[in-house]
Structures are given as structure tokens and as C-alpha cells.
Scaffold this active site. Structure first.
Site, PDB file in Angstrom:
ATOM      1  N   HIS A   1      55.507  56.831  33.256  1.00 58.32           N
ATOM      2  CA  HIS A   1      55.265  55.513  32.666  1.00 58.32           C
ATOM      3  C   HIS A   1      56.109  55.355  31.410  1.00 58.32           C
ATOM      4  CE1 HIS A   1      52.735  52.610  30.178  1.00 58.32           C
ATOM      5  NE2 HIS A   1      53.023  51.916  31.260  1.00 58.32           N
ATOM      6  N   SER A   2      56.762  54.198  31.277  1.00 57.89           N
ATOM      7  CA  SER A   2      57.458  53.820  30.052  1.00 57.89           C
ATOM      8  C   SER A   2      58.519  54.860  29.665  1.00 57.89           C
ATOM      9  CB  SER A   2      56.422  53.615  28.941  1.00 57.89           C
ATOM     10  OG  SER A   2      56.990  53.015  27.811  1.00 57.89           O
TER      11      SER A   2
END
Length: 587
Positions: free
Chosen positions: A250-251
Site C-alpha cells: 500500500h502507498s
């Protein structure tokens, strides 16, 4: 975690260390005694004045046995002792006032068949920024993803004897980085906001810092390898039977994971820049003395490179280079990922081949998939970095989890994102056919989302978009994408006729045909298509506010049923294909 002693009501297990001590003491005192076969699971209040038959002291608590199956845990904190004293003086018993009843064994009896399916695929879930601000958040997020995946498994994959396990990877809390230097230079005004930024956005600055980048990379790399070795030690049949590993990042975690897998290092980029500077120097005029010194410098550098290469060859012959990860990555799922921006700033440009190898070789990772919400401000597309014209081809729409008989993703054809875009190559004098062609017509009609929301400022946004390709154009492309292609073209047609004769004008007399290569079927030329689609877009809600979802969408992936079905679809499909291949008898 395995439990022996459980808390009444919630049925959560005690900590393993305390549970083992209580179990040992229980067996020493009550071994051989029979428990009630069907004892009541509700808290049964002991008779007032009933003394405990045995007591056992722990570090922060103590345990009282009133009978073999009536056990209570008490806290030894000062506040708990005071409360216990007060309630007992009021006539309440010790157990009913402050005790927590414990049960030896779970609320449901285990059976021989009560066993999880064999784990054939493990998924490491890697967090991005903000873990320092909310420690343990990735564990909660992974638990949400795991619970959602279990529901999907029970609904769609219950007939399979395999199992996918999700494991959180928490790499941030163990890093020292600058210590408290940044905190010490932070002003006191609006301290809460500053602390939030220091605990979240500062991770991006750490990663772009040459001083701390390696610490972040090694922190995640070591944690991934540690968890994999720990899982294999507790599940020895996993490696023996060819278990697979995927990573969901994520991210910022996507960028760090990518750099670990590919071994990218900014030092290489610096060496390339130096080499380019040397080439630029050769093109400009210089004096004889300067030219002589540069030649000497070039010869010295060339000699240094030769010595370094020989040294590396000697090291390589004696020491085998260990891979960064102790496992092969089958699938790399990026969620809300800024990876494309980092690659673009590193000089990655679109090529002429539709292969994933252009950004991530298949020898390192079998499949790269980029998942994002259409309003996630942190997420970017990867496909246009491989083939440039994919910037005007819509990402694959992820199916809703309750869609009946969805079309398999590999059978979904590319469709133009903005089929009514006016190209610069078409002039007003050129004749444009008025009959809609497959290339100018949308292949797959996109859903019309949030009509009432997008109408609020549609006139001003469209006006800004018609001025030029500046800020208004970006706003139109970012927030006005929800309108269906037919409504977009009709609005454009209305604007084009304002101030002129109010005659019905054919849409295709205003809008030119896209300058993308296509076959007679209306889709892209197969030679210029990607081998596999990479960008996958979540569908927006019917009444979802884009401006609000732009704030919340970046953290909304964990509990999505659509994403859970998407992940399991790819992983179970690959496992099934491999099983079919292994079952084929050689002819």
C-alpha cells in the site's frame, strides 16, 4: 496464536506466557479431578463468602480457583485493589465485583475435521506511510482484509481444498532513523498537526534521503525474510509442496517493495548522470590544457572501472550473491500506489513492447497488478509507462463482488477512456466522417456515477476545460470523468453551437477520430496491446461524493469485498492452472 485459557464473554485467549503458567498450576492442583460435562458458559456468581480453594500469583495479576471449573483472574493494579475493597465492603463478592472468569478450552469443542485447509498461498501485506502515527494499524487492516477474504472464500471458493493466508508486515516501528532530531526542531504551534505530518509524510522524505533510504529498504527486506522463514518453520510442508508467495503493498510500501525486488539503487542513476556529463563535455569547445587534463581523467576513470570489475569478478567467484528475498514473488499487488511517479522521475519512459518486463521483469515477479480507486490522489497508472497510448485507454473495471457471471478479466478488451478527445493532427479543413466508427464509439460504456454531485460545478469545469489544457483541463479530466461518454459529447456539442445557428450538429463533425492504432474490429492492434493488463480500477458508488472520497479513498482498500474477490480470483486461478498442469500425464 494458540490458546488454552480464554476470557469469558469475548472468548479471547490469554497471553501465551500467562496461559502456560496458569495451565501448569492448574494441572499441579487438579490433575485427575473431573469437570462438569455441560457446565454453564455464563458467568455464575459464586456464593457470597465462598473462599478460594487455591490462589496463584502472576506478575501483574493473580488467579483464584473456587473449584476445578470456576477460575477467576484479578488485576493487582492499585486502582483495582481499591475498587475491589470498596465493592466488597458494600456487600459484593470479590469475583462478581472485579473478577474476570476464565475458561479452560474454547466455547466450541474441536473435532478431527475442524482443521483449516492446507495453506498453498501466503500473502504478505505491506503498509505505507503513517505506521508510526498509528502503531499496529497494519495488523488491524490485514485482519479486515483476511476476514473479508474468508467471506469471499466461503461464497465462491468453498469447493477448493486450498487456502490463502494473509500476514501483516510491520517494518516501520523497528527503525531508528534520526531518533528524535526532527521532533526537537518542530515548533510548538499547531503541534498536533505537525506531529501528524512528522509521523506520516516524513516517511517519504526519509525514503528520498540518501542517508536513511537504505535503512528503510533493509528494514522491510529483513522483516519479509524473517516472516517467511518463521512461517516455513511452522509449516514445513509449504515449501515442500511448492507453496506460492504474493505481496500486497500500500502507498509508499509499493515503492520500497519494488526497489527490493529489482535491486534499484540511486547510486546507479548518479553514475549514469556522470557519464552523460562527460559526453556533454566532449561536445563543447575547450582549451588544449583543459582537453589534456580531461583525457587523463577519462583514462584514469577507465582504469578504475576495470579494476573494480576485476575485483567484483573475484568476489563473485568465491561468494555466491544471495537474493534480496528468500522467496519468489508470484504476484505483486499495488494498492493506492505512487510507484509510477517514482519510475517516471527515475527516467523510465514508454517503450514499443507491451511486456511487463519494461518495468518489472517476469523473472523477478510473475505478475504485476496496480489497483486504485479513481479518486485516490496518491495513486497513479503504470500502463502508460509501458505503452504511451494506454493513457487514453481506460483501466480495467474491477467487478463488484455480487456481480452474476462476470466476464473474466483476461477476456475484457481495451476501451478508449476519452473516445471524443479532439486530436491535434486533425484540421478543420479535413473531412471527418459523420458515421460513428468503432474507434470513435466507446467499446464499453462506463457507468454514470454521481449525477447530482458532478452537476454542481459542471458548467464552470467545462468552461475551464475549453479554455486550454491548463488547470481547468486537469480538473475536468480528474473530476469530470464520471459522466458517460454520450453525455460528455452531447454537452460538448451544446457548447460548440452556442452563439451560432441553433442547428443540430452531428457530434462527429466537431470531434475528430483518435489517432490510436486500431484494427477493423474497433479495438487496438494486437501487436500494440499489453501482454497482460496492469491497471485495475475500483468502481465508484452510485451516490459517492468525489470530493469526499478523494480524502477517504486512499485508506479504504482494506475492507473492500471487491478487492478481496479480485485478489483471490487471480491467486486461485493460478493455483488451479498449476494443478491442472501437474495432473497432465506425459504423452
Amino acid at each position: 496464536m494458540r490458546g488454552q485459557w480464554f476470557i469469558d464473554g469475548t472468548w479471547q485467549p490469554l497471553e501465551e506466557e500467562e496461559s502456560n503458567l496458569i495451565e501448569q498450576e492448574h494441572l499441579n492442583c487438579f490433575r485427575g479431578q473431573q469437570m462438569q460435562e455441560n457446565f454453564d458458559m455464563e458467568v455464575s456468581k459464586p456464593v457470597d463468602g465462598k473462599e478460594a480453594v487455591h490462589s496463584f500469583k502472576l506478575s501483574r495479576n493473580h488467579v483464584d480457583w473456587h473449584s476445578v471449573d470456576e477460575v477467576y483472574l484479578y488485576s493487582d493494579a492499585t486502582t483495582s485493589k481499591i475498587a475491589r475493597t470498596v465493592t466488597q465492603k458494600l456487600g459484593f463478592s470479590k469475583a462478581s465485583s472485579s473478577g474476570t472468569r476464565l475458561h479452560r478450552g474454547y466455547v466450541e469443542e474441536a473435532s478431527l475435521e475442524d482443521k483449516p485447509s492446507q495453506t498453498t498461498h501466503i500473502v504478505f501485506v505491506v503498509h505505507g506511510i503513517g505506521q508510526k502515527m498509528d502503531q499496529g494499524r497494519i495488523i488491524k487492516n490485514t485482519a479486515m482484509m483476511r476476514d473479508t477474504a474468508r467471506k469471499i472464500e466461503e461464497k465462491y471458493f468453498c469447493n477448493l481444498a486450498t487456502h490463502v493466508e494473509f500476514l501483516p508486515v510491520e517494518w516501520r516501528s523497528k527503525l531508528a532513523l534520526d531518533g528524535d532530531t526532527v521532533d526537537s526542531i518542530t515548533p510548538d504551534k499547531v503541534r498536533g498537526l505537525r506531529d501528524m505530518l512528522n509521523s506520516s509524510a516524513m516517511d517519504i522524505m526519509y525514503y528520498t534521503s540518501p542517508l536513511y533510504r537504505d535503512e528503510l529498504v533493509k528494514g522491510l527486506q529483513q522483516e519479509l525474510n524473517r516472516l517467511y522463514m518463521l512461517f516455513c518453520s511452522r509449516n514445513p510442508e509449504f515449501e515442500e509442496k511448492g507453496g506460492k508467495v504474493s505481496i500486497v503493498s500500500h502507498s509508499l510500501g509499493c515503492v520500497i517493495t519494488y526497489d527490493i525486488m529489482t535491486g534499484w539503487n540511486p547510486v546507479r542513476l548518479y553514475e549514469q548522470l556522470l557519464q552523460k556529463e562527460e559526453e556533454d563535455l566532449e561536445d563543447r569547445w575547450m582549451s588544449y590544457e583543459e582537453q589534456r587534463l580531461l583525457e587523463e581523467l577519462y583514462i584514469t576513470k577507465q582504469r578504475l572501472r576495470e579494476i573494480e570489475e576485476r575485483l567484483h569478478e573475484l568476489k563473485a567467484s568465491t561468494i555466491l550473491k544471495t537474493p534480496a528475498l528468500k522467496f519468489k514473488v508470484e504476484n505483486f499487488f499495488c494498492m493506492g500506489s505512487p510507484l509510477a511517479v517514482f519510475l517516471a522521475l527515475r527516467g523510465i519512459r514508454p517503450g514499443n513492447s507491451g511486456s511487463q518486463d519494461h518495468i518489472l521483469p517476469r523473472t523477478i515477479c510473475n505478475r504485476l497488478l496496480n489497483i486504485f480507486h479513481p479518486t485516490d490522489p496518491v495513486a497513479y497508472r503504470l500502463e502508460p509507462l509501458i505503452l504511451k497510448h494506454y493513457s487514453n485507454i481506460s483501466p480495467v473495471q474491477i467487478h463488484w463482488y455480487n456481480t452474476a457471471n462476470p466476464l473474466p478479466y483476461e477476456h475484457m478488451k481495451p476501451s478508449f477512456l476519452n473516445p471524443t478527445k479532439e486530436p491535434t493532427s486533425v484540421t478543420e479543413s479535413e473531412s471527418i466522417p459523420t458515421i460513428p466508427s468503432p474507434a470513435t464509439s466507446p467499446v464499453m460504456v462506463r457507468r454514470h456515477y454521481g449525477e447530482s454531485i458532478t452537476n454542481i460545478g459542471k458548467a464552470s469545469i467545462l468552461g475551464a476545460a475549453s479554455i486550454g489544457k491548463g488547470l481547468g483541463g486537469m480538473l475536468f479530466s480528474r473530476f469530470g470523468r464520471s459522466s458517460a461518454p454520450t453525455s460528455q459529447t452531447s454537452e460538448t456539442g451544446k457548447e460548440g453551437t452556442e452563439g451560432e445557428d441553433k442547428k443540430p450538429v452531428a457530434i462527429h463533425s466537431i470531434v475528430g477520430t483518435p489517432t490510436f492504432p486500431h484494427s477493423s474490429s474497433g479495438f487496438l492492434d494486437p501487436t500494440l496491446e499489453l501482454e497482460h493488463r496492469i491497471d485495475f480500477e475500483l468502481r465508484e458508488g452510485l451516490v459517492e461524493s468525489r470530493y469526499w472520497s478523494a480524502v477517504t479513498s486512499h485508506t479504504a482498500y482494506w475492507s473492500s469485498m471487491d478487492i478481496a474477490l479480485f485478489l483471490l480470483t487471480f491467486m486461485y486461478k493460478q493455483d488451479q492452472e498449476d494443478a491442472d498442469k501437474s495432473n497432465l500425464d506425459p504423452v
